[in-house]
Design a protein around this motif. Structure first.
Motif, PDB file in Angstrom:
ATOM      1  N   PHE A  73       0.832  -1.212   0.000  1.00 19.62           N
ATOM      2  CA  PHE A  73       0.000   0.000   0.000  1.00 19.62           C
ATOM      3  C   PHE A  73       0.864   1.258   0.000  1.00 19.62           C
ATOM      4  O   PHE A  73       0.633   2.197  -0.758  1.00 19.62           O
ATOM      5  N   LEU A  74       1.883   1.276   0.846  1.00 18.09           N
ATOM      6  CA  LEU A  74       2.719   2.469   0.985  1.00 18.09           C
ATOM      7  C   LEU A  74       3.661   2.667  -0.191  1.00 18.09           C
ATOM      8  O   LEU A  74       3.934   3.794  -0.600  1.00 18.09           O
ATOM      9  N   SER A  75       4.174   1.562  -0.734  1.00 20.96           N
ATOM     10  CA  SER A  75       5.234   1.646  -1.739  1.00 20.96           C
ATOM     11  C   SER A  75       4.755   1.510  -3.173  1.00 20.96           C
ATOM     12  O   SER A  75       5.449   1.913  -4.105  1.00 20.96           O
ATOM     13  N   GLY A  76       3.581   0.882  -3.389  1.00 20.54           N
ATOM     14  CA  GLY A  76       3.135   0.590  -4.745  1.00 20.54           C
ATOM     15  C   GLY A  76       3.877  -0.572  -5.371  1.00 20.54           C
ATOM     16  O   GLY A  76       3.866  -0.736  -6.597  1.00 20.54           O
ATOM     17  N   ARG A  99      13.203  -0.117   5.655  1.00 14.16           N
ATOM     18  CA  ARG A  99      13.478   1.257   6.054  1.00 14.16           C
ATOM     19  C   ARG A  99      14.265   2.019   4.989  1.00 14.16           C
ATOM     20  O   ARG A  99      14.233   3.251   4.948  1.00 14.16           O
ATOM     21  N   LYS A 100      14.946   1.293   4.117  1.00 17.01           N
ATOM     22  CA  LYS A 100      15.579   1.942   2.968  1.00 17.01           C
ATOM     23  C   LYS A 100      14.529   2.294   1.917  1.00 17.01           C
ATOM     24  O   LYS A 100      14.560   3.368   1.319  1.00 17.01           O
ATOM     25  N   LEU A 101      13.576   1.372   1.727  1.00 18.06           N
ATOM     26  CA  LEU A 101      12.537   1.584   0.719  1.00 18.06           C
ATOM     27  C   LEU A 101      11.541   2.662   1.126  1.00 18.06           C
ATOM     28  O   LEU A 101      10.974   3.350   0.265  1.00 18.06           O
ATOM     29  N   GLU A 102      11.301   2.828   2.437  1.00 15.84           N
ATOM     30  CA  GLU A 102      10.228   3.740   2.842  1.00 15.84           C
ATOM     31  C   GLU A 102      10.576   5.209   2.614  1.00 15.84           C
ATOM     32  O   GLU A 102       9.750   6.080   2.842  1.00 15.84           O
ATOM     33  N   THR A 103      11.789   5.451   2.136  1.00 17.62           N
ATOM     34  CA  THR A 103      12.123   6.813   1.694  1.00 17.62           C
ATOM     35  C   THR A 103      11.491   7.108   0.339  1.00 17.62           C
ATOM     36  O   THR A 103      11.586   8.247  -0.141  1.00 17.62           O
ATOM     37  N   ARG A 104      10.816   6.113  -0.255  1.00 17.83           N
ATOM     38  CA  ARG A 104      10.207   6.295  -1.579  1.00 17.83           C
ATOM     39  C   ARG A 104       8.731   5.891  -1.579  1.00 17.83           C
ATOM     40  O   ARG A 104       8.242   5.300  -2.532  1.00 17.83           O
ATOM     41  N   SER A 113       6.694  17.471  -2.223  1.00 19.53           N
ATOM     42  CA  SER A 113       6.061  18.375  -3.192  1.00 19.53           C
ATOM     43  C   SER A 113       5.250  19.471  -2.524  1.00 19.53           C
ATOM     44  O   SER A 113       4.562  20.241  -3.207  1.00 19.53           O
ATOM     45  N   GLY A 114       5.311  19.542  -1.180  1.00 24.66           N
ATOM     46  CA  GLY A 114       4.655  20.640  -0.491  1.00 24.66           C
ATOM     47  C   GLY A 114       3.452  20.278   0.339  1.00 24.66           C
ATOM     48  O   GLY A 114       2.822  21.157   0.936  1.00 24.66           O
ATOM     49  N   TYR A 115       3.092  19.003   0.418  1.00 24.09           N
ATOM     50  CA  TYR A 115       1.947  18.578   1.218  1.00 24.09           C
ATOM     51  C   TYR A 115       2.305  18.548   2.706  1.00 24.09           C
ATOM     52  O   TYR A 115       3.421  18.185   3.092  1.00 24.09           O
ATOM     53  N   ASN A 116       1.333  18.892   3.524  1.00 15.51           N
ATOM     54  CA  ASN A 116       1.405  18.660   4.966  1.00 15.51           C
ATOM     55  C   ASN A 116       0.870  17.246   5.196  1.00 15.51           C
ATOM     56  O   ASN A 116      -0.244  16.931   4.770  1.00 15.51           O
ATOM     57  N   THR A 117       1.639  16.385   5.841  1.00 20.25           N
ATOM     58  CA  THR A 117       1.277  14.966   5.909  1.00 20.25           C
ATOM     59  C   THR A 117       1.084  14.526   7.359  1.00 20.25           C
ATOM     60  O   THR A 117       1.816  14.944   8.255  1.00 20.25           O
ATOM     61  N   PRO A 140      10.087   8.381   7.423  1.00 21.15           N
ATOM     62  CA  PRO A 140      10.160   9.571   6.560  1.00 21.15           C
ATOM     63  C   PRO A 140       8.839   9.821   5.846  1.00 21.15           C
ATOM     64  O   PRO A 140       8.083   8.893   5.559  1.00 21.15           O
ATOM     65  N   GLY A 141       8.568  11.075   5.583  1.00 26.12           N
ATOM     66  CA  GLY A 141       7.391  11.435   4.803  1.00 26.12           C
ATOM     67  C   GLY A 141       6.239  12.000   5.609  1.00 26.12           C
ATOM     68  O   GLY A 141       5.241  12.430   5.024  1.00 26.12           O
ATOM     69  N   TRP A 142       6.370  12.050   6.952  1.00 20.53           N
ATOM     70  CA  TRP A 142       5.232  12.457   7.753  1.00 20.53           C
ATOM     71  C   TRP A 142       5.553  13.722   8.547  1.00 20.53           C
ATOM     72  O   TRP A 142       6.452  13.743   9.378  1.00 20.53           O
ATOM     73  N   SER A 143       4.789  14.786   8.295  1.00 18.09           N
ATOM     74  CA  SER A 143       4.950  16.036   9.042  1.00 18.09           C
ATOM     75  C   SER A 143       4.494  15.863  10.488  1.00 18.09           C
ATOM     76  O   SER A 143       5.089  16.439  11.408  1.00 18.09           O
TER      77      SER A 143
END
Length: 500
Positions: A73-76, A99-104, A113-117, A140-143
């Motif tokens: 779900f998270l990675s596609g 944990r290496k992959l979750e950077t993508r 890209s500017g989203y608040n997450t 990574p990826g979560w504000s």
């Protein structure tokens, strides 16, 4: 200056720039089936998402188990590409590889890209435990981050609140996730788009309803489809493991599990209504996509199994998927085949980004109700053994290296084994609705079902199919279990000329 920054960010991520990128809210439940009526309690979900959007009737997961499915779900990506094989750390669940992959993930793409997450609830089963870095670690990826440490529970849990572990003994988790989400929405404005993922524990075991919902479905019993509690002789050996059928005294427990699952979902249904109301009150609803789905399905008594997932049958791999939003048709059903790996590229595209070609999924087409579709979908599962779940009182404790999920309350009927490892091709078109599965065991056991004519998968037709058809499915599956990227995973072979 702000416009210049947004344009720069869009170009950096190959985005299709929009004046007002939409907000995206995802509700991801845990173990919610669709085949056994798991959406029946969700009146608000149907009213506020289904009736205002599209309900997808052919929605599947890439693996019928929590951690691998959530990683997809998270990675596609398919399981063989993100390498989260099962729910254990040794099996890749929140391992160093992940944990290496979750950077993508789609979260990092949207945040960059500017989203608040925002994330609240269950993440991956082994997130936050000592062996994977502890709750101080923020993916990574979560504000804003409110990740559940470990697997789904309803009380006595620890949440990592932006890296600070907070223990709660007596606050109902689904209600806490709701409160956190409403507080987040209150602080959002139209000037910055946001992504919000809510992952409540329901209806995962131990199936604990909120006190206000206990007993609501006291008269409900589990669905008695034709495959309920029947002995089988044409399926993988694990399903014929004794007792088969289950003894009569076990059936009331299945009924209790069934209604407790429904009752635990009522707090989720209330949360959905509250989130929609908050979005509307803050003038955010019209520019927001809401996605409702689950990480896998569930079985309760089918083929004399007790209650669990981990099997290739429709109960375990079909999940609900309802989506509403600015460009989604209202109050319609859509039969196009969808996998949970499609959600990451879909979310990216909705956010104005161009999904990477390396993803195994593809964006959902919201404009088409075309019945002339065809898709070959891969479902993988890698069976577990030696995980300490064979009770010493069970008669097969001698084989505990190869078995798992064997408990006296199940009459020691095991729910998993190392050779419960399979790959399935779920093939759907306007003329075909079949499933072909191959197990990695000493027999190279295979199963095949014609779902249109046999929706309860009672008859394994593998020995009745034409050799040319069987050969095509075998060859297609062999290609798909190593595929990378949607262009390779979608249809590596031409369709068979003979359909049977």
């Amino acid at each position: 200056m702000l416009n210049y920054l947004l344009i720069t960010l869009c170009l950096a991520h190959v985005a299709v720039c929009q004046d007002h990128n939409p907000n995206i809210v995802v509700i991801l439940t845990d173990d919610q089936d669709v085949v056994l009526g798991g959406m029946n309690p969700m009146k608000n979900v149907h009213r506020f998402i289904g009736n205002e959007g599209t309900t997808f009737t052919n929605s599947f997961v890439t693996s019928p188990i929590c951690c691998p499915s959530r990683a997809s779900f998270l990675s596609g990506l398919h399981v063989h590409n993100h390498m989260t094989w099962n729910n254990s750390v040794s099996g890749g669940c929140y391992s160093r590889t992940w944990r290496k992959l979750e950077t993508r993930t789609f979260a990092t793409a949207l945040k960059d890209s500017g989203y608040n997450t925002f994330y609240a609830g269950k993440y991956l089963n082994e997130y936050g435990v000592h062996a994977t870095g502890g709750p101080e670690q923020i993916p990574p990826g979560w504000s804003e981050w409110h990740g559940l440490v470990g697997n789904s529970v309803y009380y006595n849990y620890t949440i990592s609140n932006n890296g600070v572990p907070t223990y709660s003994p007596d606050l109902y988790l689904t209600d806490i996730i709701r409160d956190l989400s409403l507080n987040f929405i209150e602080n959002q404005t139209e000037s910055q788009p946001f992504l919000m993922v809510l992952a409540p524990p329901a209806p995962h075991q131990p199936f604990t309803p909120a006190p206000r919902h206990q007993g609501v479905f006291s008269n409900v019993t589990t669905v008695r489809h034709p495959n309920f509690n029947i002995a089988v002789n044409d399926k993988h050996w694990l399903l014929s493991m004794p007792p088969a059928p289950l003894p009569a005294e076990m059936i009331p427990d299945l009924d209790k599990v069934y209604r407790s699952r429904w009752e635990s979902l009522l707090a989720v249904d209330e949360m959905v209504a509250d989130v929609v109301e908050a979005l509307d009150s803050n003038s955010l609803l019209t520019n927001t996509y809401l996605i409702y789905t689950s990480d896998n399905g569930y079985h309760i008594g089918q083929f004399s199994q007790v209650y669990d997932k981990r099997q290739p049958y429709e109960t375990d791999i079909r999940v609900p998927l309802l989506i509403r939003g600015p460009k989604v048709q209202k109050n319609v059903t859509n039969d196009q085949p969808v996998l949970n790996i499609d959600l990451a590229p879909t979310i990216m595209e909705l956010a104005g980004l161009l999904p990477p070609k390396s993803l195994d999924g593809k964006p959902i087409n919201f404009d088409s109700l075309n019945k002339d579709f065809e898709r070959n979908m891969l479902v993988e599962y890698y069976g577990e053994g030696r995980d300490g779940t064979v009770d010493p009182s069970c008669p097969w404790k001698y084989d505990s290296d190869n078995l798992a999920q064997c408990y006296p309350e199940y009459d020691c009927k095991c729910q998993d084994s190392k050779n419960n490892t399979f790959a399935c091709l779920r093939h759907i078109s306007n003329r075909i609705n079949k499933k072909y599965c191959s197990f990695a065991d000493s027999e190279n056991f295979t199963e095949m079902y014609d779902i249109d004519n046999d929706p309860y998968e009672l008859t394994n037709i593998i020995d009745k199919e034409l050799p040319s058809v069987k050969h095509w499915y075998k060859l297609m599956l062999s290609q798909m279990i190593t595929c990378k990227g949607y262009s390779n995973c979608d249809n590596p072979l031409q369709q068979p000329r003979i359909y049977g």
